[in-house]
Scaffold this motif. Structure first.
Motif, PDB file in Angstrom:
ATOM      1  N   VAL A   2       0.783  -1.076  -0.005  1.00 53.81           N
ATOM      2  CA  VAL A   2      -0.035  -0.023   0.092  1.00 53.81           C
ATOM      3  C   VAL A   2       0.893   1.297  -0.024  1.00 53.81           C
ATOM      4  CG1 VAL A   2      -1.793   1.126   1.261  1.00 53.81           C
ATOM      5  CG2 VAL A   2      -1.841  -1.374   1.114  1.00 53.81           C
ATOM      6  N   HIS A   3       0.388   2.272  -0.681  1.00 51.98           N
ATOM      7  CA  HIS A   3       1.272   3.199  -1.031  1.00 51.98           C
ATOM      8  C   HIS A   3       0.397   4.546  -0.777  1.00 51.98           C
ATOM      9  CE1 HIS A   3       4.348   5.842  -2.079  1.00 51.98           C
ATOM     10  NE2 HIS A   3       3.910   6.653  -2.936  1.00 51.98           N
ATOM     11  N   ALA A  23      -4.045  10.036  -0.700  1.00 54.82           N
ATOM     12  CA  ALA A  23      -4.483   9.310  -1.707  1.00 54.82           C
ATOM     13  C   ALA A  23      -3.791   7.765  -1.410  1.00 54.82           C
ATOM     14  CB  ALA A  23      -4.069   9.805  -3.013  1.00 54.82           C
ATOM     15  N   ALA A  24      -4.691   6.698  -1.572  1.00 56.07           N
ATOM     16  CA  ALA A  24      -4.183   5.420  -1.279  1.00 56.07           C
ATOM     17  C   ALA A  24      -4.047   4.645  -2.636  1.00 56.07           C
ATOM     18  CB  ALA A  24      -5.090   4.753  -0.347  1.00 56.07           C
ATOM     19  N   SER A  25      -3.154   3.925  -2.914  1.00 56.23           N
ATOM     20  CA  SER A  25      -2.869   2.918  -3.988  1.00 56.23           C
ATOM     21  C   SER A  25      -3.333   1.759  -3.534  1.00 56.23           C
ATOM     22  CB  SER A  25      -1.330   3.281  -4.392  1.00 56.23           C
ATOM     23  OG  SER A  25      -0.507   2.815  -3.527  1.00 56.23           O
ATOM     24  N   VAL A  26      -4.400   1.324  -3.449  1.00 58.89           N
ATOM     25  CA  VAL A  26      -4.970   0.019  -2.981  1.00 58.89           C
ATOM     26  C   VAL A  26      -6.258  -0.147  -3.603  1.00 58.89           C
ATOM     27  CG1 VAL A  26      -5.972   1.110  -0.823  1.00 58.89           C
ATOM     28  CG2 VAL A  26      -5.184  -1.211  -0.887  1.00 58.89           C
ATOM     29  N   ARG A  27      -6.392  -1.523  -4.233  1.00 61.72           N
ATOM     30  CA  ARG A  27      -7.690  -1.545  -4.906  1.00 61.72           C
ATOM     31  C   ARG A  27      -8.996  -1.792  -3.919  1.00 61.72           C
ATOM     32  NH1 ARG A  27      -6.228  -6.319  -9.186  1.00 61.72           N
ATOM     33  NH2 ARG A  27      -4.610  -5.160 -10.482  1.00 61.72           N
ATOM     34  N   ASN A  77     -10.480   6.727  -3.264  1.00 59.60           N
ATOM     35  CA  ASN A  77      -9.455   6.156  -2.570  1.00 59.60           C
ATOM     36  C   ASN A  77      -8.616   7.226  -1.960  1.00 59.60           C
ATOM     37  OD1 ASN A  77     -10.012   3.649  -3.715  1.00 59.60           O
ATOM     38  ND2 ASN A  77      -7.925   3.044  -4.530  1.00 59.60           N
ATOM     39  N   THR A  78      -9.350   7.864  -1.372  1.00 56.89           N
ATOM     40  CA  THR A  78      -8.802   9.423  -0.774  1.00 56.89           C
ATOM     41  C   THR A  78      -9.537   9.574   0.802  1.00 56.89           C
ATOM     42  OG1 THR A  78      -8.245  10.232  -2.828  1.00 56.89           O
ATOM     43  CG2 THR A  78      -8.063  11.644  -0.735  1.00 56.89           C
TER      44      THR A  78
END
Length: 123
Positions: A2-3, A23-27, A77-78
């Motif tokens: 996760v980023h 902001a998250a880079s996760v599905r 995703n925020t």
């Protein structure tokens, strides 16, 4: 992996407002509880606000109640932290974090962290 990337920090006068974004880079963003934390120089990291996966439950530390609002947009995703009536004692590096649980209010419970964004409130 996760980023998380925070943005929106800066310098503001006392009484002013800032809106932080993370902001998250996760599905499966909606599967995670989210929190905002802060750490001032020489002090431990502390929870500021937390929100459950669905956004229906929130937690605020006493010092920010009535001034800060946490919110999330699962479609983007925020997670956000709206900070109003800022005080010099709010000066810190602010971090967002993600927890694989409904909601959590303890630093050690969180699994993933952003790099932080500086908030400075001048008197």
């Amino acid at each position: 992996q996760v980023h998380l990337v925070e943005s929106g920090g800066g310098l503001v006068q006392a009484g002013g407002s800032l809106r932080l974004s993370c902001a998250a880079s996760v599905r499966t963003f909606s599967s995670y509880g989210m929190g905002w934390f802060r750490q001032a120089p020489g002090k431990e990291r502390e929870v500021v606000a937390a929100m459950s996966r669905s956004g229906t439950s929130t937690y605020y530390t006493d010092s920010v109640k009535g001034r800060f609002t946490i919110s999330r947009d699962n479609a983007k995703n925020t997670v956000y932290l709206q900070m109003n009536s800022l005080k010099p004692e709010d000066t810190a590096v602010y971090f967002c974090a993600e927890v694989d649980a409904r909601i959590a209010t303890v630093v050690s419970e969180y699994d993933y962290w952003g790099q932080g964004t500086q908030v400075t409130v001048s008197s």
